[in-house]
Design a protein around this motif. Structure first.
Motif, PDB file in Angstrom:
ATOM      1  N   GLY A 125       0.807  -1.207   0.000  1.00  0.00           N
ATOM      2  CA  GLY A 125       0.000   0.000   0.000  1.00  0.00           C
ATOM      3  C   GLY A 125       0.846   1.265   0.000  1.00  0.00           C
ATOM      4  N   VAL A 126       1.881   1.276   0.840  1.00  0.00           N
ATOM      5  CA  VAL A 126       2.758   2.453   0.905  1.00  0.00           C
ATOM      6  C   VAL A 126       3.544   2.593  -0.395  1.00  0.00           C
ATOM      7  CG1 VAL A 126       4.575   3.618   2.208  1.00  0.00           C
ATOM      8  CG2 VAL A 126       2.938   2.163   3.410  1.00  0.00           C
ATOM      9  N   ARG A 127       3.992   1.472  -0.940  1.00  0.00           N
ATOM     10  CA  ARG A 127       4.731   1.533  -2.219  1.00  0.00           C
ATOM     11  C   ARG A 127       3.868   2.137  -3.323  1.00  0.00           C
ATOM     12  NH1 ARG A 127       6.678  -3.713  -5.656  1.00  0.00           N
ATOM     13  NH2 ARG A 127       4.411  -4.057  -5.549  1.00  0.00           N
ATOM     14  N   LEU A 128       2.584   1.800  -3.313  1.00  0.00           N
ATOM     15  CA  LEU A 128       1.674   2.368  -4.313  1.00  0.00           C
ATOM     16  C   LEU A 128       1.632   3.889  -4.200  1.00  0.00           C
ATOM     17  CD1 LEU A 128      -0.555   1.764  -6.496  1.00  0.00           C
ATOM     18  CD2 LEU A 128      -2.188   1.972  -4.637  1.00  0.00           C
ATOM     19  N   VAL A 138       3.185  11.090   0.006  1.00  0.00           N
ATOM     20  CA  VAL A 138       3.689  10.692   1.315  1.00  0.00           C
ATOM     21  C   VAL A 138       2.503  10.627   2.271  1.00  0.00           C
ATOM     22  CG1 VAL A 138       5.331  11.204   3.161  1.00  0.00           C
ATOM     23  CG2 VAL A 138       5.848  11.897   0.809  1.00  0.00           C
ATOM     24  N   HIS A 139       2.309   9.494   2.918  1.00  0.00           N
ATOM     25  CA  HIS A 139       1.147   9.306   3.788  1.00  0.00           C
ATOM     26  C   HIS A 139       1.237  10.191   5.034  1.00  0.00           C
ATOM     27  CE1 HIS A 139      -1.580   7.383   6.685  1.00  0.00           C
ATOM     28  NE2 HIS A 139      -2.212   6.876   5.639  1.00  0.00           N
ATOM     29  N   LEU A 162      -3.632  13.510   6.316  1.00  0.00           N
ATOM     30  CA  LEU A 162      -2.367  14.249   6.414  1.00  0.00           C
ATOM     31  C   LEU A 162      -1.468  14.025   5.198  1.00  0.00           C
ATOM     32  CD1 LEU A 162      -1.420  13.683  10.185  1.00  0.00           C
ATOM     33  CD2 LEU A 162      -2.475  15.707   9.148  1.00  0.00           C
ATOM     34  N   SER A 163      -1.922  13.210   4.257  1.00  0.00           N
ATOM     35  CA  SER A 163      -1.081  12.868   3.106  1.00  0.00           C
ATOM     36  C   SER A 163      -0.857  14.077   2.201  1.00  0.00           C
ATOM     37  CB  SER A 163      -1.728  11.738   2.311  1.00  0.00           C
ATOM     38  OG  SER A 163      -1.908  10.595   3.127  1.00  0.00           O
ATOM     39  N   VAL A 164       0.330  14.123   1.629  1.00  0.00           N
ATOM     40  CA  VAL A 164       0.676  15.218   0.712  1.00  0.00           C
ATOM     41  C   VAL A 164       1.483  14.653  -0.450  1.00  0.00           C
ATOM     42  CG1 VAL A 164       0.652  17.063   2.436  1.00  0.00           C
ATOM     43  CG2 VAL A 164       2.746  15.778   2.042  1.00  0.00           C
ATOM     44  N   SER A 165       1.448  15.351  -1.568  1.00  0.00           N
ATOM     45  CA  SER A 165       2.282  14.966  -2.707  1.00  0.00           C
ATOM     46  C   SER A 165       3.619  15.688  -2.609  1.00  0.00           C
ATOM     47  CB  SER A 165       1.585  15.306  -4.021  1.00  0.00           C
ATOM     48  OG  SER A 165       1.391  16.706  -4.122  1.00  0.00           O
ATOM     49  N   LEU A 166       4.624  15.078  -3.186  1.00  0.00           N
ATOM     50  CA  LEU A 166       5.952  15.686  -3.170  1.00  0.00           C
ATOM     51  C   LEU A 166       6.047  16.747  -4.260  1.00  0.00           C
ATOM     52  CD1 LEU A 166       8.443  12.741  -2.516  1.00  0.00           C
ATOM     53  CD2 LEU A 166       7.882  14.641  -1.009  1.00  0.00           C
ATOM     54  N   SER A 193       9.883  13.764   2.752  1.00  0.00           N
ATOM     55  CA  SER A 193      10.327  12.795   1.749  1.00  0.00           C
ATOM     56  C   SER A 193       9.623  11.468   2.009  1.00  0.00           C
ATOM     57  CB  SER A 193      11.849  12.599   1.812  1.00  0.00           C
ATOM     58  OG  SER A 193      12.197  11.759   2.898  1.00  0.00           O
ATOM     59  N   THR A 194       9.732  10.563   1.074  1.00  0.00           N
ATOM     60  CA  THR A 194       9.129   9.243   1.251  1.00  0.00           C
ATOM     61  C   THR A 194       9.785   8.476   2.399  1.00  0.00           C
ATOM     62  OG1 THR A 194      10.623   8.335  -0.431  1.00  0.00           O
ATOM     63  CG2 THR A 194       8.439   9.038  -1.167  1.00  0.00           C
ATOM     64  N   LYS A 195      10.995   8.878   2.784  1.00  0.00           N
ATOM     65  CA  LYS A 195      11.704   8.151   3.839  1.00  0.00           C
ATOM     66  C   LYS A 195      11.075   8.358   5.222  1.00  0.00           C
ATOM     67  CE  LYS A 195      14.627   6.080   1.215  1.00  0.00           C
ATOM     68  NZ  LYS A 195      16.076   6.094   1.339  1.00  0.00           N
ATOM     69  N   ILE A 196      10.229   9.388   5.383  1.00  0.00           N
ATOM     70  CA  ILE A 196       9.556   9.527   6.678  1.00  0.00           C
ATOM     71  C   ILE A 196       8.479   8.447   6.815  1.00  0.00           C
ATOM     72  CG2 ILE A 196      10.020  12.000   6.709  1.00  0.00           C
ATOM     73  CD1 ILE A 196       7.053  12.500   6.289  1.00  0.00           C
TER      74      ILE A 196
END
Length: 329
Positions: A125-128, A138-139, A162-166, A193-196
């Motif tokens: 799901g997160v990878r999607l 980023v979720h 709380l999700s946002v696009s990069l 970043s996606t790393k969070i």
């Protein structure tokens, strides 16, 4: 985007009766309901007295942009109340949250194999989200209460308020998340970043294996990361495991070591050293390439071979040894 009439949603939830309340948070309340066509749904409604509807608006906008996926809670459409506040209509997940499964005394603990399945479903799901086009999403609030379980006990990622696009305008997006799951490095907008999400996912893995609360003031260290990572580094994997679930030493140990080693990498202080969600999915898929039931079946078939010659006995021992090494390496 499917639009539901307010009257239908009001009737579905019996006028948003407290008896149908599933959960409540700072941005909204979720109610169970039954639509006119008999479909069971979950409806997120802005909390009474709350003026800021941006989180629900954001969730509706983001969910409508995503392709349907079995690892994300299905978005069914929106509605508007009498004050024109938006409501989000989603599939109903009857078996609650991962947090309830892990921490409720009334729930039997999941098997080790089920925990690996859940870890892989959430990772997918997160990878999607991270692979979303044209911009990764980023979720920002991955935690066990935002992972829901369907009628088959499969896990789906939820709550995208709380999700946002990069995107380039995220310099104005203040850090957000939940203490315990939140990446300590995410302290300024430019750190998005996606790393969070990878960090938060790693915390969920530690919680999934240990069944310890992520922040527990009754224990020292309070943080699950500060408690578990030193034990993992010392190779004391079993001390992190949920003691309620019976361990099959050869087969379960492989999966546990895989999950805990992966979790330790996800929560590394240096972001660049954390794996991507694609790498996490590949690692988990490799871990379950030989299902426990299949290995057990093969092992029993070998052990039950009727021939008793010395050569066959020796071959039988060698094959069994190789099987065990294959699933524990």
């Amino acid at each position: 985007m499917n639009e539901f009439e307010w009257e239908e949603l009001e009737a579905a939830t019996e006028n948003f009766s407290p008896w149908n309340l599933i959960s409540k948070g700072s941005h909204g309340r979720v109610y169970r309901g039954i639509l006119n066509n008999g479909k069971h749904v979950a409806i997120k409604k802005q909390s009474s007295g709350l003026q800021d509807s941006s989180k629900i608006e954001n969730e509706a906008r983001l969910l409508s942009s995503l392709h349907r996926n079995s690892c994300l809670v299905e978005f069914l459409g929106v509605g508007h109340d009498g004050s024109n506040n938006k409501l989000v209509v989603m599939e109903h997940m009857p078996n609650g949250t991962l947090h309830e499964l892990l921490h409720s005394p009334a729930m039997p603990p999941p098997t080790w194999r089920k925990r690996v399945d859940i870890a892989l479903q959430v990772a997918n799901g997160v990878r999607l989200l991270h692979g979303s086009n044209p911009v990764p999403i980023v979720h920002r609030d991955i935690k066990s209460t935002n992972i829901l379980l369907d009628s088959n006990w499969d896990a789906k990622l939820a709550d995208f308020g709380l999700s946002v696009s990069l995107a380039s305008d995220n310099d104005a997006t203040l850090p957000a998340g939940t203490i315990g799951y939140l990446d300590p490095n995410y302290n300024t907008p430019c750190k998005l970043s996606t790393k969070i999400d990878v960090f938060s996912y790693g915390v969920v893995l530690l919680e999934l294996i240990s069944c310890r609360e992520v922040m527990d003031v009754r224990r020292s260290p309070t943080s699950i990361v500060d408690w578990a990572v030193p034990l993992i580094k010392q190779g004391r994997f079993l001390e992190v495991c949920d003691k309620r679930t019976r361990l099959q030493p050869h087969l379960d140990r492989k999966n546990i070591i895989c999950l805990l080693s992966l979790a330790a990498r996800c929560v590394l202080p240096v972001e660049s050293l954390r794996p991507s969600m694609g790498e996490i999915v590949a690692t988990l898929e490799q871990s379950i390439r030989f299902p426990l039931t299949t290995v057990g079946f093969i092992r029993r078939a070998i052990l039950n071979t009727t021939s008793s010659t010395a050569v066959v006995k020796k071959c039988r021992r060698i094959i069994v040894k190789k099987l065990v090494l294959m699933v524990t390496s």
